[in-house]
Design a protein around this motif. Structure first.
Motif: not given
Length: 553
Positions: A373-376, A397-402, A419-430
């Motif tokens: 499980x997880x996500x972006x 957002x965009x949760x993963x549950x396999x 998963x796809x993210x349209x026009x992602x926000x600038x900055x730090x992602x995990x």
């Protein structure tokens, strides 16, 4: 043509001068505004010209004023739609129909304001998020009027919009460092304190250790742009120590200036008295895996490297030392694994973020079922200090549950996601991931063993896999005063949506074929004229007719 260009330049200059005079009346040195900019009917995102400005951290408020105008009084009034968003290009028409399959619907897609020529609209944001803001405008509907082009182009109605962003003063607060003991005097008006946290923070806690003279009634409050105000009231009737007076904040935004207010709540007889308070801010972080500590509730991998192509919006994220574009991660290294990466301007913000993951199976696995499980997550980390934290039940957002049976004969599609993210926000992602293992199909959880490996691919691309579902073309452009680079699908046959997948208004294949055949067959009307011209010896005219018949489609 010269007259048309001269008229357009003169009109734009006059409206710019009018806008300059209007906003100079209301603007100050801390304000941001743009010259009048034309808007067009929306067919695709190529019809939107993004404007950009930066907002500092710690503002009390951010106030937008939008105005619209038209080039001629005789032009009809039309609604002008203005959209804006923080750290990302604002999306148009966000719905399940407009986004293709496997797309993550943004939690903060943006704000839309409707204004007509001659009117103004205002929007106020309390404690706005810092960073870049993107603003665009468009018209809804298609102009069906038939007009002669060329020298009479100046007779068309044009619509323009302007914006003024008033940046309020920063919050007045004393700057402190987390971990330091702070001694201060407070009263019923309270005192504010500001601090920043590291990009590994999962939570922080404001602890009041002393308050004298007693009794003490204290209020701790925290306000962020992503949550409502959090308040913790503490009281001590006799002792000056307050062991239980603490304000816990989970998953704070990592790029903001955090502000905490401590206030003494006096009664009718003591409301003018002051209290001496000793407090400190404790921060809990997600620890790097390279430290080799076990067990870890949250393990942070090294930040992903960027492999930048010479072409815009073609960025791969990987570990350069692995010499591979795929990422291999062991989910058993910590309870929650966090993989950081950064979205940057100007190339990344106008593309599509794509994430693919595949769970690898090994023959020595003792569990009957596995669950990943997880996500972006953008700009924050899950609070792993919470008891029983389970990413499988978190709203990500965009949760993963396999959840899948552990069988080497199981098809890889059952253990893979994208998963796809349209026009992602600038900055730090995990990328945050957590794994569970079960003895059977029930909830009897067992140890997963030594390792659970996942293989991932992370990239910035144009449109949707550089295509538009076969229903349009993917265009790349750089527009606006800040030269924003972005890609967008230009759809055919009335298809709509980010990837031209919304066919609710699309023409059927039969209608499209009929239109193509009629357009082609209509050229046969030139055949009699060609034959007649040849018979009478007008070979030049016959050639012109043949040329028009052949190339007019």
């Amino acid at each position: 043509m010269f007259h048309a260009l001269f008229y357009f330049a003169l009109t734009h200059l006059l409206w710019s001068s009018a806008g300059l005079l209007f906003f100079c009346k209301y603007a100050s040195a801390r304000d941001v505004w743009n010259m009048p900019w034309p808007v067009a009917p929306y067919h695709s995102y190529m019809d939107i010209v993004p404007m950009r400005f930066d907002s500092p951290a710690g503002l009390t408020s951010l106030n937008f004023s939008f105005s619209a105008m038209k080039t001629k009084d005789a032009c009809p009034g039309r609604d002008i739609y203005i959209i804006f968003a923080n750290a990302r290009l604002p999306l148009v028409d966000i719905s399940q129909n407009s986004l293709p399959e496997y797309f993550v619907e943004p939690s903060q897609p943006g704000v839309e304001v409707v204004v007509q020529p001659g009117q103004m609209a205002e929007v106020s944001l309390i404690r706005p998020p810092p960073g870049p803001w993107y603003i665009g405008g468009y018209l809804r509907g298609i102009d069906q009027d038939i007009r002669q082009k060329g020298l009479n182009q100046d007779k068309a109605c044009r619509y323009l919009y302007m914006f003024l962003a008033k940046l309020a003063e920063p919050v007045k607060a004393t700057r402190i460092l987390p971990g330091d003991e702070i001694s201060t005097t407070i009263d019923t008006d309270g005192s504010s304190f500001s601090f920043t946290v590291s990009p590994r923070t999962v939570n922080f806690e404001v602890q009041v250790m002393q308050c004298k003279p007693g009794p003490c009634n204290i209020s701790l409050s925290y306000l962020s742009f992503i949550s409502k105000e959090v308040v913790e009231d503490c009281s001590s009737e006799v002792n000056s120590t307050l062991p239980s007076c603490a304000l816990h904040i989970s998953s704070p935004p990592l790029n903001d200036l955090h502000i905490v207010k401590i206030k003494f709540m006096g009664d009718d007889t003591q409301n003018l008295q002051k209290r001496e308070v000793v407090f400190k801010v404790l921060v809990q972080e997600c620890l790097p895996l390279e430290l080799g500590l076990t067990p870890l509730s949250c393990g942070l991998t090294a930040a992903l490297d960027r492999v930048q192509s010479p072409f815009p919006q073609a960025t791969m994220f990987s570990m350069v030392n692995t010499m591979s574009m795929s990422l291999m991660t062991d989910l058993m290294s910590a309870k929650v694994i966090a993989i950081p990466f950064t979205i940057k301007e100007p190339n990344d913000v106008g593309g599509t973020l794509k994430w693919e993951m595949h769970v690898l199976l090994f023959s020595n696995i003792t569990a009957s079922y596995q669950q990943v499980c997880g996500g972006l997550i953008y700009n924050k980390l899950p609070d792993t200090s919470l008891t029983g934290l389970d990413l499988c039940s978190e709203d990500i957002p965009g949760a993963v549950n396999l959840k899948y049976p552990v069988s080497l004969e199981l098809g890889p599609e059952k253990r893979s996601i994208k998963r796809y993210v349209p026009y992602p926000q600038t900055g730090q992602w995990f990328i945050v991931l957590q794994t569970h293992c079960f003895a059977d199909d029930s909830l009897t959880e067992i140890d997963c063993g030594d390792r659970v490996l996942v293989e991932m691919l992370l990239e910035i691309q144009r449109c949707v896999d550089t295509e538009c579902s076969g229903n349009g073309r993917c265009d790349l452009t750089t527009r606006g005063s800040d030269f924003v680079t972005y890609s967008a699908c230009v759809c055919d046959a009335e298809y709509r949506g980010y990837g031209c997948t919304d066919g609710r208004y699309a023409q059927s294949t039969t209608v499209q074929l009929a239109g193509a055949y009629l357009l082609t067959l209509s050229n046969l009307a030139f055949v009699p004229a060609i034959i007649l011209s040849i018979r009478r010896g007008f070979f030049v005219e016959a050639f012109v007719y043949f040329y028009n018949m052949f190339f007019s489609t």
